[in-house]
Design a protein around this motif. Structure first.
Motif, PDB file in Angstrom:
ATOM      1  N   GLU A   1       3.791  -3.143   1.286  1.00  0.00           N
ATOM      2  CA  GLU A   1       2.690  -4.112   1.272  1.00  0.00           C
ATOM      3  C   GLU A   1       3.084  -5.384   2.016  1.00  0.00           C
ATOM      4  N   GLN A   2       4.338  -5.802   1.842  1.00  0.00           N
ATOM      5  CA  GLN A   2       4.832  -6.970   2.582  1.00  0.00           C
ATOM      6  C   GLN A   2       4.813  -6.705   4.088  1.00  0.00           C
TER       7      GLN A   2
ATOM      8  N   ARG B   1       1.711   2.642   7.098  1.00  0.00           N
ATOM      9  CA  ARG B   1       2.292   2.046   5.898  1.00  0.00           C
ATOM     10  C   ARG B   1       1.375   2.233   4.690  1.00  0.00           C
ATOM     11  N   LYS B   2       0.074   2.146   4.903  1.00  0.00           N
ATOM     12  CA  LYS B   2      -0.862   2.362   3.792  1.00  0.00           C
ATOM     13  C   LYS B   2      -0.810   3.811   3.313  1.00  0.00           C
TER      14      LYS B   2
ATOM     15  N   LYS C   1       2.310   5.846  -4.644  1.00  0.00           N
ATOM     16  CA  LYS C   1       1.454   5.707  -5.830  1.00  0.00           C
ATOM     17  C   LYS C   1       1.201   7.079  -6.446  1.00  0.00           C
TER      18      LYS C   1
ATOM     19  N   CYS D   1       2.833  -4.710   5.680  1.00  0.00           N
ATOM     20  CA  CYS D   1       1.435  -4.744   6.128  1.00  0.00           C
ATOM     21  C   CYS D   1       0.983  -6.177   6.372  1.00  0.00           C
ATOM     22  N   GLU D   2       1.325  -7.067   5.449  1.00  0.00           N
ATOM     23  CA  GLU D   2       0.953  -8.476   5.610  1.00  0.00           C
ATOM     24  C   GLU D   2       1.630  -9.086   6.827  1.00  0.00           C
TER      25      GLU D   2
ATOM     26  N   ILE E   1       6.701   0.361  -2.693  1.00  0.00           N
ATOM     27  CA  ILE E   1       5.298  -0.038  -2.511  1.00  0.00           C
ATOM     28  C   ILE E   1       5.221  -1.518  -2.179  1.00  0.00           C
ATOM     29  N   PHE E   2       5.975  -2.330  -2.902  1.00  0.00           N
ATOM     30  CA  PHE E   2       5.998  -3.770  -2.669  1.00  0.00           C
ATOM     31  C   PHE E   2       6.456  -4.088  -1.247  1.00  0.00           C
TER      32      PHE E   2
ATOM     33  N   ILE F   1       2.155   3.988   1.149  1.00  0.00           N
ATOM     34  CA  ILE F   1       1.854   3.363  -0.144  1.00  0.00           C
ATOM     35  C   ILE F   1       1.100   4.351  -1.026  1.00  0.00           C
ATOM     36  N   LYS F   2       0.112   5.044  -0.473  1.00  0.00           N
ATOM     37  CA  LYS F   2      -0.643   6.045  -1.236  1.00  0.00           C
ATOM     38  C   LYS F   2       0.288   7.144  -1.740  1.00  0.00           C
TER      39      LYS F   2
END
Length: 128
Positions: A33-34, A68-69, A76, A36-37, A29-30, A72-73
């Motif tokens: 998120e990276q 990517r989101k 999670k 995505c940024e 997940i981390f 992430i879902k």
């Protein structure tokens, strides 16, 4: 004669394996998120360079960020399911190929019956 057969890999859930999976999912997940940024940063950079293609650039980057989101879902959700999973239950880990010797006179049903390898904390505990 030798044949190749799929063998299921199953993992026994322990406190240790739950902790390892939790850490693995959180790390994924981390990283996502990276990414995505980083994609947002790259998008802004490209949009500043070529102002006439902003819509195309935005569409491509939105798709990548959305993928990517979604991942992430998914991780999670897997974390939530991991917390519900009781210690001692079996969890499917995939399959591997096994080479099996086949000879005349052997029982075909025994050969084709579902086989599995049971793993607990990284150690094979049972082969069926």
């Amino acid at each position: 004669m030798k044949i190749i057969k799929k063998v299921a890999i199953k993992k026994i859930v322990t406190d240790q394996s739950k902790a390892e999976l939790r850490e693995e999912y959180q790390f994924k997940i981390f990283k996502l998120e990276q990414e995505c940024e980083q994609l947002k940063f790259e998008q802004k950079k490209l949009e500043q360079r070529s102002s006439n293609k902003k819509a195309d650039i935005a569409t491509r980057f939105k798709k990548e960020i959305s993928n990517r989101k979604d991942q992430i879902k998914w991780y999670k959700y897997k974390l939530e399911q991991l917390e519900i999973l009781p210690v001692g239950s079996e969890m499917s880990e995939g399959e591997v190929d096994a080479i099996i010797d086949v000879e005349e006179g052997m029982n075909w049903d025994d050969i084709t019956s579902q086989r599995s390898i049971i793993i607990q904390d990284g150690t094979i505990t049972k082969i069926t």
